[in-house]
Design an enzyme around this catalytic site. Structure first.
Site, short mmCIF file in Angstrom:
data_model
loop_
_atom_site.label_atom_id
_atom_site.label_comp_id
_atom_site.label_asym_id
_atom_site.label_seq_id
_atom_site.Cartn_x
_atom_site.Cartn_y
_atom_site.Cartn_z
CE1 TYR A 1 3.97 -0.66 14.22
CE2 TYR A 1 4.13 -0.33 16.59
CZ TYR A 1 3.42 -0.76 15.48
OH TYR A 1 2.16 -1.30 15.64
CB VAL B 1 -1.01 0.04 1.18
CG1 VAL B 1 -2.04 -1.04 1.02
CG2 VAL B 1 -0.31 -0.07 2.53
#
Ligand code: UDP
Length: 312
Positions: free
Chosen positions: A145, A57
């Site tokens: 992250y 994506v």
């Protein structure tokens, strides 16, 4: 509803696919299979309301037809995985979120971001309410992250403000259950696999750091309520039952019927010392709280790992 779930072949993604299909919704799961697995979706391939698309994506997302909701769950999610894929983790949180938001805007769909308790970093307040801004090391190994998810939240709120889009931000705390990868490096699968194989359980540091573990079915209930009811601001979803990692290792060892020793290994850099969600907002706005006690959820998870054991 017709939904897109990015990261649909992952642990959480595949449980969401299952729940929405069970409700009668149409689900497209998208995944680049870098940390997700097709086997997580194998029960659904016969379902005419299910479509799988292999796609990263980070690149332009094309989905034909209408969509009512875009659930953006794509990302490496365990510390071992995002240490292995640092740049893809930053890219999926930043560029992937941008693409998924653009798609939702185009389709006039509700957008949901899978955010994380990691946005609180190594928290200086416990439990963590949504109003806490966090204590994150941007340049440490977890920064890839934590900062990607913080950027993703900022981007989601910017789309809401700039385009008036309906958005949801789920701040997901540690979640466990069937379909976690054995090798994802997290405490629960590590301890279960070690206990079942009669190997020593590896506790990092003294094991005095805490986590609060939510069983996956409870989390999925919370996600569905959040999607249906809002609010448009971040909501903590997790189980406030806090345990030390040493207690967790002992509990899993006992439930698995193992007598293996516990050994201590070095604590990873920036490992959060305490983590526990303040879920008052979820209780009030969603009427949600976790129901499955830790022992019961761990028992079910151990059973799943036993049934799907690979011979050693
Ligand atoms: N941990 C551990 N032994 C392991 C794996 C993890 O002691 O084999 C510890 C880890 O250092 C952390 C806690 O367990 O303090 C939870 O780690 P996990 O990777 O499950 O998730 P995190 O909450 O850190 O993202």
């Amino acid at each position: 509803m017709r939904l897109l779930i990015t990261g649909g072949a992952g642990f959480l993604g595949s449980h969401l696919v299952e729940r929405f299909l069970d409700r009668g919704d149409d689900v497209t799961a998208m995944d680049d299979l870098s940390t997700g697995r097709l086997s997580n979706l194998s029960p659904f391939f016969q379902n005419p309301r299910f479509v799988f698309v292999k796609h990263n994506v980070v690149d332009y997302i094309h989905v034909p037809g209408k969509l009512d909701a875009v659930l953006h769950f794509a990302s490496p999610a365990s510390p071992v995985d995002y240490a292995r894929f640092p740049i893809p983790t930053l890219k999926v949180g930043a560029l992937g979120t941008h693409k998924a938001l653009g798609l939702a805007k185009d389709k006039k769909a509700v957008f949901m971001l899978a955010s994380t308790s990691e946005i609180y970093g190594d928290p200086l307040v416990n439990p963590q309410p949504e109003s806490y801004w966090g204590n994150v090391n941007p340049i440490g190994p977890r920064g890839v992250y934590d900062e990607a998810k913080r950027f993703a939240e900022a981007m989601t709120m910017a789309y809401r403000r700039a385009h008036g889009m309906p958005v949801r931000i789920a701040r997901i705390f540690n979640t466990y259950g069937p379909r976690m990868r054995r090798d994802d490096g997290r405490a629960v699968p590590n301890f279960i696999c070690q206990a079942l194989r009669g190997r020593p359980l590896t506790v990092f540091g003294k094991g005095s750091q805490t986590r609060s573990l939510c069983y996956v079915s409870d989390l999925v209930d919370g996600i569905i309520r959040l999607l249906e009811r809002g609010p448009q601001e971040p909501v903590n979803l997790g189980n406030p039952d806090e345990v030390t990692i040493l207690e967790l290792a002992r509990l899993i060892r006992g439930l698995a019927g193992s007598k293996a020793p516990i050994v201590h290994k070095p604590l990873p850099t920036d490992d959060p010392k305490r983590r526990r969600p303040d879920i008052r907002l979820a209780r009030r706005r969603l009427g949600w709280e976790p129901r499955v006690p830790l022992k019961e959820g761990l028992g079910r998870t151990i059973e799943h790992f036993r049934e799907t054991a690979v011979p050693v």
